[in-house]
Scaffold this motif. Structure first.
Motif, mmCIF file in Angstrom:
data_model
loop_
_atom_site.group_PDB
_atom_site.id
_atom_site.type_symbol
_atom_site.label_atom_id
_atom_site.label_comp_id
_atom_site.label_asym_id
_atom_site.label_seq_id
_atom_site.Cartn_x
_atom_site.Cartn_y
_atom_site.Cartn_z
ATOM 1 N N ASN A 72 -3.886 7.402 1.114
ATOM 2 C CA ASN A 72 -4.167 5.991 1.175
ATOM 3 C C ASN A 72 -3.907 5.482 2.588
ATOM 4 N N ALA A 73 -4.267 6.329 3.591
ATOM 5 C CA ALA A 73 -4.173 5.834 4.958
ATOM 6 C C ALA A 73 -5.041 4.602 5.131
ATOM 7 N N ALA A 74 -6.181 4.567 4.426
ATOM 8 C CA ALA A 74 -7.075 3.406 4.514
ATOM 9 C C ALA A 74 -6.410 2.154 3.965
ATOM 10 N N GLY A 75 -5.669 2.287 2.868
ATOM 11 C CA GLY A 75 -4.964 1.134 2.314
ATOM 12 C C GLY A 75 -3.870 0.634 3.237
ATOM 13 N N VAL A 76 -3.111 1.565 3.851
ATOM 14 C CA VAL A 76 -2.048 1.167 4.776
ATOM 15 C C VAL A 76 -2.647 0.514 6.018
ATOM 16 N N ALA A 77 -3.735 1.084 6.542
ATOM 17 C CA ALA A 77 -4.386 0.499 7.711
ATOM 18 C C ALA A 77 -4.906 -0.898 7.403
ATOM 19 N N THR A 78 -5.417 -1.103 6.200
ATOM 20 C CA THR A 78 -5.857 -2.440 5.793
ATOM 21 C C THR A 78 -4.686 -3.406 5.771
ATOM 22 N N ALA A 101 0.866 -1.173 0.000
ATOM 23 C CA ALA A 101 0.000 0.000 0.000
ATOM 24 C C ALA A 101 0.903 1.224 0.000
ATOM 25 N N HIS A 102 0.526 2.238 -0.736
ATOM 26 C CA HIS A 102 1.385 3.426 -0.732
ATOM 27 C C HIS A 102 1.087 4.281 0.491
ATOM 28 N N LEU A 103 2.152 4.765 1.113
ATOM 29 C CA LEU A 103 2.065 5.504 2.366
ATOM 30 C C LEU A 103 1.985 7.014 2.142
ATOM 31 N N ASP A 104 2.400 7.480 1.019
ATOM 32 C CA ASP A 104 2.470 8.923 0.767
ATOM 33 C C ASP A 104 1.126 9.485 0.334
ATOM 34 N N HIS A 105 1.013 10.802 0.444
ATOM 35 C CA HIS A 105 -0.105 11.538 -0.156
ATOM 36 C C HIS A 105 0.450 12.859 -0.699
ATOM 37 N N LEU A 106 -0.352 13.885 -0.772
ATOM 38 C CA LEU A 106 0.006 15.094 -1.517
ATOM 39 C C LEU A 106 0.674 16.175 -0.674
ATOM 40 N N GLY A 107 0.747 15.990 0.632
ATOM 41 C CA GLY A 107 1.439 16.963 1.465
ATOM 42 C C GLY A 107 0.635 18.228 1.680
ATOM 43 N N MET A 108 1.301 19.369 1.612
ATOM 44 C CA MET A 108 0.678 20.677 1.816
ATOM 45 C C MET A 108 0.753 21.481 0.529
#
Length: 544
Positions: free
Chosen positions: A338-344, A314-321
């Motif tokens: 993709n916090a949901a994907g990492v949590a899964t 699962a990818h941990l990154d997102h778009l930042g600020m």
């Protein structure tokens, strides 16, 4: 010493992470919606500032995932570390100097009818050459398509209409459209200029294409110190529309309107040389940044199969600020993406760790970086395997942005039809009372747009599950895409359906366990496009 209160918040999260509770031998795996909610809550907290790759916020998220892996009693996949270092190179357009495309002596500045994005690692770049229109600019011996046949592209710009010819299956069309630079390079071109089709502009207006191009280009640095590229021969790229596209076609007897009309009517496009000389000038600033993939493994129990690894990622990154229209910074928290994907993935990892029945094959867990920048972390991992000598990844299960705002009735399993992963996914879904549905968004080419595809390109079968459109699914899914996808509103206060989150984790666990315990590793189906393209020598299975 005076410490920021945020330090204590981070520490409290880490110290409260529970260790692995003992599981009875053979007991069924337990997945907790409360733990999934807690993981999403922390990973999408403002403290992490949107988890952009190469930033402090991402590093905090990586440390959290590593602590969770350690608490579960998993093994480090990299010697003495939970992290695989991913050196990033970041190229941004130099705002002090305007990049441009000069066509037949007429100069078009970036941001008007041409788009030049950050590219490569050269701070100053000038490329001048002749150009050739190449239709859609795709080539595939298997599909008997070659838009470059009979055309001389050596040392020239290829000018291509976006998209792919009509009549191709959506995933094959998406693959060929994404491989245009490779096709142009193989034909001898040094640059690629894309003219957007009417269908592309309908989905993504020119202004949005332009806005996307203003961001930095991110790559990873290879052992030779250079930014990795699958197409090093393509040294310049751009988009052109309206007056710029007409300037490219001037004197050819063709027009932009006529080409778009022909493509819209699903007619073939023929290539031809273009008269104007094209000159691209780009000015950029180049920097480096450090990031990492977070990796852990669970050793398989079967000595004959333990060197074969099932990868859950699962990818941990997102778009930042980013700044809003008023110039104020906004945090893009990425709760679903993709916090949901990492949590899964963490829930599945815990289920494996506490089950008491170790799988026959080994399991590799990966929270990868820089997906939002072009599947960078997954490509680095695919190109730099961490399996021990003699080990190999045999299947990939990707967890990317499950929409968990509704009690889904069905799932879409991207990639399942290409390999023997398909029947495994089918059995797991049926056992959970979940239907499998066909791709409801074929024009999006989703199979080629997430991290698992970097492993497909290495010849490894993969699957990627998406919550389906049954019942209220279509409405809820489209609502998220319209209002929250890649927006600051993608936060933990979205109406998550936590039972749905648990069900999603369970079905992915069931798939991974069945793959890990099967007598044979997954195989591509005989005659499948992706198996033929990326694993031509691999043993194939007959599709039943």
């Amino acid at each position: 010493m005076r410490l920021d209160r945020r330090f204590f918040l981070v520490c409290s999260f880490f110290f409260l992470i529970p260790g692995p509770a003992p599981a009875a031998q053979g007991s069924p795996a337990e997945i907790s919606s409360d733990e999934i909610r807690a993981d999403i809550g922390f990973l999408s907290d403002d403290l992490l500032e949107g988890r952009d790759a190469g930033t402090r916020g991402y590093d905090l998220a990586a440390r959290y995932v590593a602590a969770r892996f350690e608490a579960l009693g998993l093994r480090q996949a990299v010697r003495d570390s939970w992290y695989q270092s991913v050196p990033l190179v970041v190229t941004e357009l130099d705002k002090r100097m305007t990049s441009s495309l000069t066509i037949g002596g007429r100069r078009f500045e970036n941001g008007g009818d041409i788009i030049i994005s950050a590219f490569g690692t050269e701070p100053r770049q000038t490329v001048e050459a002749q150009a050739v229109f190449v239709g859609f600019g795709v080539a595939s011996a298997r599909e008997k398509i070659d838009d470059y046949a009979g055309l001389d592209l050596k040392g020239k710009f290829a000018v291509a209409l976006s998209g792919a010819p009509a009549g191709l299956p959506s995933e094959i069309a998406a693959h060929l459209a994404a491989e245009k630079a490779a096709a142009a390079q193989a034909a001898g071109a040094i640059g690629l200029i894309t003219i957007p089709s009417e269908s592309l502009l309908t989905r993504t207006p020119w202004a949005r294409l332009r806005d996307r191009a203003t961001g930095p280009a991110v790559g990873w640095v290879g052992a030779d110190g250079r930014s990795f590229s699958r197409t090093p021969g393509i040294v310049a790229t751009a988009y052109a529309t309206a007056t710029a596209a007409d300037a490219l076609l001037a004197g050819s007897g063709a027009s932009l309107a006529a080409i778009r009309k022909q493509a819209a009517k699903r007619r073939p496009l023929r290539g031809f040389p273009l008269r104007p000389i094209v000159r691209l000038e780009r000015n950029a600033a180049v920097s480096t940044a450090a990031s990492s993939n977070v990796l852990a493994m669970l050793q398989g129990s079967d000595p004959q199969l333990a060197d074969e690894y099932v990868l859950l990622m699962a990818h941990l990154d997102h778009l930042g600020m980013r700044k809003d229209a008023k110039g104020l910074p906004r945090i893009y928290n990425g709760a679903m993406d993709n916090a949901a994907g990492v949590a899964t993935m963490l829930a599945v990892a815990k289920a494996f760790a506490q089950d008491g029945r170790r799988p026959r094959r080994s399991i590799l867990f990966a929270a990868v970086t820089a997906e939002e920048d072009g599947l960078i972390g997954s490509q680095f991992l695919a190109k730099h395997p961490v399996t021990p000598p003699g080990g190999r990844v045999v299947a990939v299960i990707n967890l990317d942005m499950p929409i968990l705002t509704y009690d889904f009735q069905d799932l879409i399993a991207f990639g399942a039809e290409h390999s023997t992963l398909g029947p495994i996914v089918q059995r797991a879904a049926e056992a959970s009372g979940i239907a499998l549905s066909p791709d409801p968004l074929p024009d999006e080419g989703l199979f080629t747009r997430s991290d698992h595809y970097r492993f497909v390109q290495e010849g490894i079968p993969a699957v990627f599950l998406m919550t389906g459109f049954g019942g209220s699914g279509r409405q809820e899914f489209q609502k998220f895409l319209k209002t929250d996808y890649h927006q600051p509103s993608d936060r933990i206060n979205l109406p998550f359906h936590w039972n749905a989150a648990t069900r999603f984790a369970y079905v992915n666990y069931a798939i991974a366990r069945d793959v890990a315990n099967a007598d044979h590793a997954p195989q591509w189906y005989s005659g499948d496009f992706f198996g033929d393209e990326f694993a031509p020598e691999a043993q194939k299975a007959t599709k039943r």
